[in-house]
Design a protein around this motif. Structure first.
Motif, PDB file in Angstrom:
ATOM      1  N   LEU A   1      51.150  43.100  46.005  1.00  0.00           N
ATOM      2  CA  LEU A   1      51.326  41.658  45.884  1.00  0.00           C
ATOM      3  C   LEU A   1      52.789  41.338  45.606  1.00  0.00           C
ATOM      4  O   LEU A   1      53.433  42.009  44.799  1.00  0.00           O
ATOM      5  CB  LEU A   1      50.469  41.106  44.739  1.00  0.00           C
ATOM      6  N   SER A   2      53.295  40.298  46.238  1.00  0.00           N
ATOM      7  CA  SER A   2      54.644  39.835  45.928  1.00  0.00           C
ATOM      8  C   SER A   2      54.645  39.153  44.568  1.00  0.00           C
ATOM      9  O   SER A   2      53.592  38.758  44.038  1.00  0.00           O
ATOM     10  CB  SER A   2      55.133  38.859  47.000  1.00  0.00           C
ATOM     11  N   ASP A   3      55.833  38.991  43.986  1.00  0.00           N
ATOM     12  CA  ASP A   3      55.930  38.333  42.683  1.00  0.00           C
ATOM     13  C   ASP A   3      55.387  36.914  42.744  1.00  0.00           C
ATOM     14  O   ASP A   3      54.764  36.431  41.792  1.00  0.00           O
ATOM     15  CB  ASP A   3      57.378  38.311  42.203  1.00  0.00           C
ATOM     16  N   ALA A   4      55.625  36.220  43.871  1.00  0.00           N
ATOM     17  CA  ALA A   4      55.170  34.835  43.977  1.00  0.00           C
ATOM     18  C   ALA A   4      53.651  34.749  43.916  1.00  0.00           C
ATOM     19  O   ALA A   4      53.100  33.837  43.290  1.00  0.00           O
ATOM     20  CB  ALA A   4      55.687  34.210  45.270  1.00  0.00           C
ATOM     21  N   ILE A   5      52.962  35.667  44.549  1.00  0.00           N
ATOM     22  CA  ILE A   5      51.501  35.605  44.520  1.00  0.00           C
ATOM     23  C   ILE A   5      50.955  36.121  43.188  1.00  0.00           C
ATOM     24  O   ILE A   5      49.886  35.706  42.739  1.00  0.00           O
ATOM     25  CB  ILE A   5      50.899  36.369  45.727  1.00  0.00           C
ATOM     26  N   LYS A   6      51.714  36.990  42.533  1.00  0.00           N
ATOM     27  CA  LYS A   6      51.308  37.453  41.202  1.00  0.00           C
ATOM     28  C   LYS A   6      51.345  36.328  40.173  1.00  0.00           C
ATOM     29  O   LYS A   6      50.708  36.413  39.128  1.00  0.00           O
ATOM     30  CB  LYS A   6      52.230  38.574  40.725  1.00  0.00           C
ATOM     31  N   SER A   7      52.104  35.282  40.474  1.00  0.00           N
ATOM     32  CA  SER A   7      52.240  34.190  39.515  1.00  0.00           C
ATOM     33  C   SER A   7      51.011  33.286  39.467  1.00  0.00           C
ATOM     34  O   SER A   7      50.913  32.421  38.594  1.00  0.00           O
ATOM     35  CB  SER A   7      53.479  33.345  39.861  1.00  0.00           C
ATOM     36  N   LEU A   8      50.067  33.476  40.393  1.00  0.00           N
ATOM     37  CA  LEU A   8      48.853  32.664  40.372  1.00  0.00           C
ATOM     38  C   LEU A   8      48.089  32.898  39.074  1.00  0.00           C
ATOM     39  O   LEU A   8      47.911  34.042  38.654  1.00  0.00           O
ATOM     40  CB  LEU A   8      47.964  33.000  41.565  1.00  0.00           C
ATOM     41  N   PRO A   9      47.606  31.843  38.438  1.00  0.00           N
ATOM     42  CA  PRO A   9      46.942  32.005  37.141  1.00  0.00           C
ATOM     43  C   PRO A   9      45.595  32.714  37.252  1.00  0.00           C
ATOM     44  O   PRO A   9      44.782  32.398  38.114  1.00  0.00           O
ATOM     45  CB  PRO A   9      46.774  30.561  36.645  1.00  0.00           C
ATOM     46  N   GLN A  10      45.400  33.702  36.378  1.00  0.00           N
ATOM     47  CA  GLN A  10      44.125  34.401  36.204  1.00  0.00           C
ATOM     48  C   GLN A  10      43.622  35.043  37.499  1.00  0.00           C
ATOM     49  O   GLN A  10      42.405  35.135  37.725  1.00  0.00           O
ATOM     50  CB  GLN A  10      43.067  33.440  35.640  1.00  0.00           C
ATOM     51  N   LEU A  11      44.534  35.537  38.325  1.00  0.00           N
ATOM     52  CA  LEU A  11      44.077  36.200  39.548  1.00  0.00           C
ATOM     53  C   LEU A  11      43.410  37.528  39.207  1.00  0.00           C
ATOM     54  O   LEU A  11      43.638  38.114  38.144  1.00  0.00           O
ATOM     55  CB  LEU A  11      45.232  36.399  40.523  1.00  0.00           C
ATOM     56  N   THR A  12      42.593  38.003  40.118  1.00  0.00           N
ATOM     57  CA  THR A  12      41.920  39.295  39.971  1.00  0.00           C
ATOM     58  C   THR A  12      42.724  40.346  40.716  1.00  0.00           C
ATOM     59  O   THR A  12      42.952  40.217  41.919  1.00  0.00           O
ATOM     60  CB  THR A  12      40.501  39.239  40.563  1.00  0.00           C
ATOM     61  N   TRP A  13      43.164  41.386  40.017  1.00  0.00           N
ATOM     62  CA  TRP A  13      43.968  42.431  40.634  1.00  0.00           C
ATOM     63  C   TRP A  13      43.099  43.255  41.580  1.00  0.00           C
ATOM     64  O   TRP A  13      42.040  43.744  41.208  1.00  0.00           O
ATOM     65  CB  TRP A  13      44.563  43.330  39.562  1.00  0.00           C
ATOM     66  N   ILE A  14      43.533  43.410  42.822  1.00  0.00           N
ATOM     67  CA  ILE A  14      42.763  44.159  43.814  1.00  0.00           C
ATOM     68  C   ILE A  14      43.056  45.640  43.640  1.00  0.00           C
ATOM     69  O   ILE A  14      44.161  46.100  43.918  1.00  0.00           O
ATOM     70  CB  ILE A  14      43.107  43.719  45.251  1.00  0.00           C
ATOM     71  N   ARG A  15      42.054  46.389  43.186  1.00  0.00           N
ATOM     72  CA  ARG A  15      42.228  47.815  42.938  1.00  0.00           C
ATOM     73  C   ARG A  15      41.654  48.651  44.069  1.00  0.00           C
ATOM     74  O   ARG A  15      40.865  48.172  44.886  1.00  0.00           O
ATOM     75  CB  ARG A  15      41.520  48.213  41.636  1.00  0.00           C
ATOM     76  N   LYS A  16      42.041  49.909  44.084  1.00  0.00           N
ATOM     77  CA  LYS A  16      41.458  50.848  45.023  1.00  0.00           C
ATOM     78  C   LYS A  16      39.947  50.897  44.829  1.00  0.00           C
ATOM     79  O   LYS A  16      39.452  50.969  43.709  1.00  0.00           O
ATOM     80  CB  LYS A  16      42.055  52.238  44.793  1.00  0.00           C
ATOM     81  N   GLY A  17      39.193  50.835  45.936  1.00  0.00           N
ATOM     82  CA  GLY A  17      37.741  50.883  45.870  1.00  0.00           C
ATOM     83  C   GLY A  17      37.074  49.533  45.752  1.00  0.00           C
ATOM     84  O   GLY A  17      35.846  49.445  45.794  1.00  0.00           O
TER      85      GLY A  17
END
Length: 297
Positions: free
Chosen positions: A190-206
């Motif tokens: 994820l780029s820093d700009a998209i990481k700034s979205l509030p309370q996003l769910t981190w997409i993990r392996k699997g």
């Protein structure tokens, strides 16, 4: 320990960038074959290797050689394989660890490893082939989307996957680069700009590919993936990333041919803000989990 690993990986990438400068490169593309030649490291292609083997570092006393697999025909994959082996040669302590005596060190494509030496080698290779000082200005001149990934891939002579990930690292736009196989996410940047979205769910392996997305429909047909087809549509960013900020983004799915995987891009030129640093834990997770695959297409 986690912070130490994140620091080591960050430094490995910076050393890759420094290596490009020290060898006289002032623009893309950086040629790992030329760098090897300057150090009398003989580089050769090798076709008769097991499926999945990407490259080999050879040692005889103080003489070194590199073999790269031609099983995967992608130039970008082969160049990354050579750069990965160069990392073992250049990074402090690597030769003594991976090849302390005469013999051969083998790397495997797509093999998930927790070995910090292999992770460092991947980071070095990314920095060497796509130094931020050369890559970022070219990225800024182009709009977000797959056309930019293709253009920079051609400019840097790197794979689509590696280029997409580097774009996500350096883009000022909201951009996610996701690799999936069938119904499952392999890794995501994820780029820093998209990481700034509030309370996003981190997409993990699997993580499962979300239902009712372009990617889910695309991956339902393996033939579309193998044929390197593409599809795109607009989607609400929360479908992929959760959170509480609804916004329209473009989702592009691109089949990676014989690799059997799909590259998905989520992007918007107006969403989010850049310059947000991830937490130490997320940064370590990014580097340790998501750069492990070798980049084929």
């Amino acid at each position: 320990m986690r912070q130490n690993l994140a620091f080591r990986l960050k430094m490995a990438k910076q050393k890759g960038e420094l290596c490009a400068r020290e060898h006289g490169f002032t623009a893309l593309a950086v040629d790992p074959f030329a760098i090897a030649a300057k150090h009398d490291i003989e580089v050769g292609a090798k076709a008769d290797v097991s499926e999945g083997v990407s490259g080999m570092l050879l040692r005889h006393g103080n003489a070194f050689g590199i073999l790269y697999s031609t099983f995967i025909t992608s130039e970008g994959f082969q160049r990354f394989s050579v750069a990965h082996e160069l990392a073992h040669y250049f990074l402090e302590g690597h030769v003594d660890h991976v090849l302390p005596e005469d013999g051969m060190h083998v790397s495997e494509a797509g093999f998930t490893s927790g070995n910090p030496y292999e992770l460092e080698a991947d980071q070095f290779a990314a920095g060497l082939l796509m130094p931020s000082e050369f890559f970022k200005p070219a990225l800024r001149r182009r709009p977000a989307g797959f056309a930019t990934i293709e253009a920079l891939s051609s400019l840097a002579h790197t794979s689509l996957t590696a280029t997409a990930i580097r774009c996500a690292e350096l883009s000022d736009d909201a951009l996610a680069a996701i690799i999936s196989t069938g119904p499952t996410v392999d890794f995501c940047f994820l780029s820093d700009a998209i990481k700034s979205l509030p309370q996003l769910t981190w997409i993990r392996k699997g993580t499962p590919v979300p239902a009712d997305t372009v990617t889910a429909r695309f991956n339902a047909s393996r033939q579309r993936v193998l044929s390197a087809e593409r599809d795109a549509d607009d989607i609400d960013v929360t479908t992929w990333l959760g959170g509480n900020q609804h916004a329209k983004v473009t989702e592009e799915a691109i089949g990676l041919g014989g690799y059997g995987k799909t590259l998905t891009l989520l992007y918007s030129e107006t969403l989010g803000q850049s310059g947000v640093d991830p937490s130490d834990e997320d940064e370590e997770q990014d580097l340790a989990e998501k750069w492990t695959p070798r980049f084929r297409r």
